[in-house]
Design an enzyme around this catalytic site. Structure first.
Site, PDB file in Angstrom:
ATOM      1  N   VAL A  60       1.033  -1.199  -0.164  1.00 52.09           N
ATOM      2  CA  VAL A  60      -0.015  -0.034  -0.129  1.00 52.09           C
ATOM      3  C   VAL A  60       0.900   1.124  -0.094  1.00 52.09           C
ATOM      4  O   VAL A  60       0.594   2.500  -0.758  1.00 52.09           O
ATOM      5  CB  VAL A  60      -0.914   0.227   1.016  1.00 52.09           C
ATOM      6  CG1 VAL A  60      -1.705   1.436   1.409  1.00 52.09           C
ATOM      7  CG2 VAL A  60      -2.064  -1.189   1.186  1.00 52.09           C
ATOM      8  N   ASP A  61       1.915   1.145   0.645  1.00 50.73           N
ATOM      9  CA  ASP A  61       2.652   2.420   0.932  1.00 50.73           C
ATOM     10  C   ASP A  61       3.423   2.854  -0.456  1.00 50.73           C
ATOM     11  O   ASP A  61       3.435   3.839  -0.902  1.00 50.73           O
ATOM     12  CB  ASP A  61       3.920   2.289   1.886  1.00 50.73           C
ATOM     13  CG  ASP A  61       3.404   2.715   3.360  1.00 50.73           C
ATOM     14  OD1 ASP A  61       2.631   3.548   3.237  1.00 50.73           O
ATOM     15  OD2 ASP A  61       4.059   2.306   4.237  1.00 50.73           O
TER      16      ASP A  61
END
Length: 395
Positions: free
Chosen positions: A167-168
């Site tokens: 996600v990052d």
């Protein structure tokens, strides 16, 4: 700072910490942007996210902060806040991931008004408003809340976190794309704009094909382990020497695979005649394929199959990937002095990525950057004496 690349002449002020923002800034830096990474006196948190460490910083930090000049500014001081305004004056891009309200506290509430050409990219957990607005977000928490863990894991197991900060990293990619789109728009409008890249949005955007499947069928997805929910055979299959991954996406590839494995009758079997039928009988098909692979060297077989146009590969670990001849051929591991990291996957023919600077030591370029901005030595020393900035400590 003189650079080469597609973004030569673009200056980026990187105030972000941890992963999404620094990764976005590194993407821009690899392609020629002059990126100034500004850390607080305590440093970016990821400098301590180890082992392993070199020269006091973790590999985690080094992996997302190359090609940047580094300085330390204490924004809790009025001089530090004034210095930030000076640094932004000629800048093209600002990337930050402060808590909502932090910049406003420093009198920087509407940067696109104060600096009309500035592209301001904010990375946050959930965005500024809405039911979860302004709450802190972290990769694994977003993986849980955005549904990624619910579809990851074995069918009879519990939800699992994806084994990397997906996600990052995707948020960082989206932020970098947003910056490039805003810079392109500025060519026409002459004005910058505000970009919001939220981890939650990026996490939800990754749920393909699960959300489309749900919207069309009304049925929630089930965990399928290594298997694809919509395609069969598309799974890990056990051979005599270990699992290999076969990813057959159409009937032509299926027929080719069956011929290669000596299973010539399978394409005419009604259970396996098309993908929908194969999905309905995936367990029976997996049993047949694994019996055919039971006495085969998986790595050698996978190499033969992919060269015959049958998508297939061995399941490799990180060390095998780093050593692989194709990784080396694609120059996907880069070295700068004693720094080593993952190279840019974006291969441009005319303006390729370049690797100019190892990740900066904490405050390594504070003086040099201020000299570039026209500060004389007396003024720089006054900022140091007043603890508004810091220089690098000796390694």
């Amino acid at each position: 700072m003189n650079t080469t690349g597609a973004l030569q002449g673009i200056r980026v002020i990187d105030l972000s910490r941890v992963l999404g923002g620094p990764f976005a800034a590194q993407v821009l830096a690899d392609h020629g942007a002059d990126v100034i990474k500004i850390e607080p006196p305590a440093g970016d948190d990821t400098r301590l996210w180890g082992p392993p460490f070199r020269q006091g910083s973790a590999a985690y930090f080094s992996g997302i902060n190359r090609n940047k000049r580094g300085m330390v500014v204490d924004f809790s001081t009025s001089q530090g806040q004034a210095l930030l305004r000076t640094l932004l004056e000629p800048a093209d891009v600002l990337i930050e991931n402060f808590k909502i309200g932090t910049l406003e506290k420093w009198g920087l509430s509407d940067l696109t008004r104060q600096f009309p050409r500035l592209v301001h990219c904010r990375i946050s957990g959930f965005g500024a408003d809405g039911p979860l607005g302004a709450l802190p977000g972290y990769d694994s928490v977003i993986q849980a809340m955005a549904g990624l863990m619910s579809v990851n894991g074995e069918a009879d197991g519990t939800p699992l976190r994806v084994g990397l900060p997906v996600v990052d990293m995707v948020t960082g990619m989206n932020a970098a794309m947003g910056v490039l789109l805003a810079l392109q728009a500025r060519h026409h409008s002459g004005r910058g704009q505000f970009i919001e890249a939220a981890l939650y949005d990026s996490g939800v955007s990754l749920l393909h094909p699960h959300i489309p499947n749900y919207l069309w069928s009304g049925k929630g997805p089930q965990r399928t382990g290594n298997a694809h929910p919509n395609i069969t055979p598309y799974d890990a299959y056990q051979s005599a020497t270990g699992p290999i991954y076969i990813a057959v996406g159409n009937n032509r590839q299926f027929s080719r695979m069956c011929a290669f494995l000596g299973l010539n009758s399978l394409p005419s079997d009604a259970r396996f005649a098309d993908n929908a039928s194969r999905c309905a009988h995936r367990l029976a098909l997996k049993d047949i394929l694994e019996r055919a692979l039971a006495h085969q060297d998986g790595r050698a077989l996978a190499d033969q199959m992919i060269r015959q146009g049958i998508p297939c590969g061995p399941i490799q670990d990180v060390a095998e990937v780093v050593r692989h001849p194709h990784t080396q051929h694609r120059r996907m591991v880069v070295s700068i002095d004693d720094y080593q990291g993952i190279a840019s996957p974006i291969k441009l023919s005319g303006t390729p990525a370049s690797y100019r600077l190892a990740p900066p030591r904490h405050g390594e370029h504070s003086r040099d950057i201020l000299r570039d901005y026209g500060f004389d030595e007396q003024r720089i020393q006054a900022l140091i004496d007043n603890r508004a900035i810091q220089e690098a400590k000796e390694a």
